[in-house]
Design an enzyme around this catalytic site. Sequence first.
Site, PDB file in Angstrom:
ATOM      1  N   GLU A   1     105.064  10.288 -15.901  1.00 39.20           N
ATOM      2  CA  GLU A   1     106.288  11.045 -16.220  1.00 39.20           C
ATOM      3  C   GLU A   1     107.351   9.992 -16.497  1.00 39.20           C
ATOM      4  OE1 GLU A   1     106.641  14.203 -16.552  1.00 39.20           O
ATOM      5  OE2 GLU A   1     104.864  15.043 -15.602  1.00 39.20           O
TER       6      GLU A   1
ATOM      7  N   CYS B   1     115.777  12.397 -16.079  1.00 44.54           N
ATOM      8  CA  CYS B   1     114.995  12.119 -17.290  1.00 44.54           C
ATOM      9  C   CYS B   1     115.160  13.222 -18.319  1.00 44.54           C
ATOM     10  CB  CYS B   1     113.527  11.981 -16.904  1.00 44.54           C
ATOM     11  SG  CYS B   1     112.971  13.375 -15.926  1.00 44.54           S
TER      12      CYS B   1
ATOM     13  N   LYS C   1     104.435   5.369  -2.912  1.00 49.02           N
ATOM     14  CA  LYS C   1     105.375   4.247  -2.930  1.00 49.02           C
ATOM     15  C   LYS C   1     106.697   4.764  -3.496  1.00 49.02           C
ATOM     16  CE  LYS C   1     107.135   1.366  -5.508  1.00 49.02           C
ATOM     17  NZ  LYS C   1     108.476   1.267  -4.911  1.00 49.02           N
TER      18      LYS C   1
ATOM     19  N   GLU D   1     118.025   5.906 -23.378  1.00 45.75           N
ATOM     20  CA  GLU D   1     118.487   6.756 -22.281  1.00 45.75           C
ATOM     21  C   GLU D   1     119.711   6.111 -21.631  1.00 45.75           C
ATOM     22  OE1 GLU D   1     115.271   6.755 -19.508  1.00 45.75           O
ATOM     23  OE2 GLU D   1     115.485   8.866 -19.098  1.00 45.75           O
TER      24      GLU D   1
HETATM   25  P1  NAP Z   1     111.451   2.321 -12.572  1.00 47.41           P
HETATM   26  O1  NAP Z   1     112.244   1.095 -12.507  1.00 47.41           O
HETATM   27  O2  NAP Z   1     110.332   2.396 -13.539  1.00 47.41           O
HETATM   28  O3  NAP Z   1     110.921   2.570 -11.091  1.00 47.41           O
HETATM   29  C1  NAP Z   1     110.114   3.678 -10.758  1.00 47.41           C
HETATM   30  C2  NAP Z   1     109.206   3.298  -9.610  1.00 47.41           C
HETATM   31  O4  NAP Z   1     108.325   2.265 -10.047  1.00 47.41           O
HETATM   32  C3  NAP Z   1     109.957   2.734  -8.408  1.00 47.41           C
HETATM   33  O5  NAP Z   1     109.294   3.141  -7.234  1.00 47.41           O
HETATM   34  C4  NAP Z   1     109.820   1.237  -8.610  1.00 47.41           C
HETATM   35  O6  NAP Z   1     109.900   0.522  -7.412  1.00 47.41           O
HETATM   36  C5  NAP Z   1     108.403   1.166  -9.148  1.00 47.41           C
HETATM   37  N1  NAP Z   1     108.069  -0.055  -9.859  1.00 47.41           N
HETATM   38  C6  NAP Z   1     108.877  -0.901 -10.533  1.00 47.41           C
HETATM   39  N2  NAP Z   1     108.155  -1.927 -11.039  1.00 47.41           N
HETATM   40  C7  NAP Z   1     106.856  -1.711 -10.677  1.00 47.41           C
HETATM   41  C8  NAP Z   1     105.627  -2.398 -10.876  1.00 47.41           C
HETATM   42  N3  NAP Z   1     105.557  -3.523 -11.579  1.00 47.41           N
HETATM   43  N4  NAP Z   1     104.496  -1.886 -10.339  1.00 47.41           N
HETATM   44  C9  NAP Z   1     104.528  -0.754  -9.618  1.00 47.41           C
HETATM   45  N5  NAP Z   1     105.653  -0.051  -9.392  1.00 47.41           N
HETATM   46  C10 NAP Z   1     106.796  -0.520  -9.924  1.00 47.41           C
HETATM   47  O7  NAP Z   1     112.341   3.599 -12.864  1.00 47.41           O
HETATM   48  P2  NAP Z   1     113.665   4.035 -12.098  1.00 47.41           P
HETATM   49  O8  NAP Z   1     114.775   3.203 -12.598  1.00 47.41           O
HETATM   50  O9  NAP Z   1     113.434   4.108 -10.639  1.00 47.41           O
HETATM   51  O10 NAP Z   1     113.823   5.541 -12.592  1.00 47.41           O
HETATM   52  C11 NAP Z   1     114.463   5.870 -13.759  1.00 47.41           C
HETATM   53  C12 NAP Z   1     113.479   6.185 -14.862  1.00 47.41           C
HETATM   54  O11 NAP Z   1     112.583   7.205 -14.421  1.00 47.41           O
HETATM   55  C13 NAP Z   1     114.149   6.742 -16.081  1.00 47.41           C
HETATM   56  O12 NAP Z   1     113.598   6.172 -17.239  1.00 47.41           O
HETATM   57  C14 NAP Z   1     113.817   8.227 -16.018  1.00 47.41           C
HETATM   58  O13 NAP Z   1     113.836   8.874 -17.264  1.00 47.41           O
HETATM   59  C15 NAP Z   1     112.464   8.201 -15.419  1.00 47.41           C
HETATM   60  N6  NAP Z   1     112.157   9.496 -14.813  1.00 47.41           N
HETATM   61  C16 NAP Z   1     111.241  10.284 -15.436  1.00 47.41           C
HETATM   62  C17 NAP Z   1     110.960  11.534 -14.907  1.00 47.41           C
HETATM   63  C18 NAP Z   1     109.952  12.422 -15.566  1.00 47.41           C
HETATM   64  O14 NAP Z   1     109.550  13.380 -14.921  1.00 47.41           O
HETATM   65  N7  NAP Z   1     109.542  12.175 -16.799  1.00 47.41           N
HETATM   66  C19 NAP Z   1     111.612  11.970 -13.754  1.00 47.41           C
HETATM   67  C20 NAP Z   1     112.546  11.128 -13.143  1.00 47.41           C
HETATM   68  C21 NAP Z   1     112.798   9.881 -13.694  1.00 47.41           C
HETATM   69  P3  NAP Z   1     111.289  -0.083  -6.868  1.00 47.41           P
HETATM   70  O15 NAP Z   1     112.353   0.943  -7.106  1.00 47.41           O
HETATM   71  O16 NAP Z   1     110.993  -0.279  -5.424  1.00 47.41           O
HETATM   72  O17 NAP Z   1     111.536  -1.324  -7.634  1.00 47.41           O
END
Ligand code: NAP
Length: 530
Positions: free
Chosen positions: A299, A333, A224, A430
């Site tokens: 992650e 991240c 997804k 962040e």
């Molecule tokens: P996010 O809002 O948590 O979204 C990540 C994924 O989860 C997206 O595909 C999102 O879908 C989905 N999602 C959201 N709500 C969900 C739910 N209730 N159930 C299942 N899936 C759900 O994060 P983001 O804003 O895309 O990414 C930024 C974050 O990712 C930052 O905090 C960053 O630090 C972290 N990150 C961590 C790493 C690592 O390796 N540690 C790497 C990259 C990014 P939709 O987008 O379709 O809503």
Amino acid sequence: MKVARLARMAAMARNKLLCSSHLASMHISTPTSRQISMKTEGLTARLNSAGLLRTQGLIGGKWTDAYDGKTIQVLNPATGEVVADVPCMGGKETNDAISSAHDAFYSWSNLTCTERSKHLRTWYNLLISHKEELGQLITLEQGKPLKEAIGEVNYGASFIEFFAEEAKRVYGDIIPATLGDRRLLVLKQPVGVVGAITPWNFPLAMITRKVGPALACGCTVVIKPSELTPLTALAAAELALQAGIPPGVLNVVMGNAPDIGNALLASSQVRKITFTGSTAVGKKLMEGAAGTVKRVSLELGGNAPCIIFDDADLDVAVKGSLAAKFRNSGQTCVCANRLIVQEGIYDKFAEAFSKAVQNLQVGDGFSEGVVQGPLINESAVQKVESFVQDAISKGAKVLLGGKRHSLGMTFYEPTVIGDVKSEMILSREEVFGPVAPLMRFKTEEEAISIANNTNAGLAAYIFTNNIQRSWRVTEALEYGLVGVNEGLISTEVAPFGGVKQSGIGREGSKYGMDEYLELKYVCLGDMNRK
Ligand code: NAP
């Protein structure tokens, strides 16, 4: 001109509302209304001729619309223009994707390691031979500069190459037996169907880092991708089909994230959830996985400290912290979130660093020379603005930037803020944008204490020329990754992952395979009989 821009901003806001809050009344359009912006017609033609312009989900090898015909818009963050409409899928489509992955599991996991390895190698070759088109697709939907986007394709593909090789090295163990008539063995077997949920900041690499080892181990996957950047995922899936990876081994659904997430969590056929994204969503998934006792790899978000000691080489420290902070316009991240600088070098560093930041060219990622693209959407810009305002109101000083870029919309000026203190939001959360907060410290102990004073524990950076100190501080830092005199440290051959609330598990490297393997202990008895 102003009216057109306002209309685009309204479209972006509407899309965010429709897709991110996952309202029941989503924007509906028919598949025939799919479009690609006029400006990118050349790109459209190239993508089409390579079969890479996919705007449907992939279930059991078939390109599929949402069952109720609903779609969501994918926008170009640099212009606000609609790039394409993709299906807004939910629980039903996800359940079918899970069934397809489950059906494909037996035959995929029973291929020899060499056969799976060859499929992955062919996929890698296709990703590399289409790196220009894939890079353009990433720039189009994610915004990062084209050169950086092509760099992501190389990085993302490297996981497929690496794990194509690791597929042949899933060694078990033979354990010395404690009783003479026994022989004790450990087999490693694939966990089963995997649900992989990924973010928008690395539309390709965050997928391949999960799918590479999963497929190498014999697992099948339901991916997804983020609703904001699904096109890269779909193009990569098309190349997987072209590589001969059988239908059902890799499925892609997108749309209503909570519905899709809940379907993955509820299914007892899904044996593992692997997630990259925010800590808040990661916690929800971990909680939801308890219902069926699924394995999880998470992650999550970081709050990376970048410690610059008085004895650091100034040029190395500036170059390294610039790379650690401003890659992907600060939207990674592992981006340095706090530059913690010792008092003896603070002023010199602040000046040299600000000078380097001033040279970063901002603009549309397709424009020549641009190294800082837009942020992903307007709410990301608003978040950055609020963090900067909070810091200023509490006494921090803007050394450079500190406001929206004159390009407007999603563009923010590369910014350096001095005298940041631990009570400011900038140092606690962040920022995920092009803002470098500088904090001052006196002693090594104080630097370690500031660095560890967070629930996050993903990446940390140190700049020093003292080898004993580098080792001492590395050991004291509560982080999963440490860069010493280096700001770009991610590679497919080393383990990537966080401690504390930055996550569970590791991706990349030989350790990345363990996340997709179960151990089976086998005891052979009566072995002395002739
Ligand atoms: P996010 O809002 O948590 O979204 C990540 C994924 O989860 C997206 O595909 C999102 O879908 C989905 N999602 C959201 N709500 C969900 C739910 N209730 N159930 C299942 N899936 C759900 O994060 P983001 O804003 O895309 O990414 C930024 C974050 O990712 C930052 O905090 C960053 O630090 C972290 N990150 C961590 C790493 C690592 O390796 N540690 C790497 C990259 C990014 P939709 O987008 O379709 O809503």
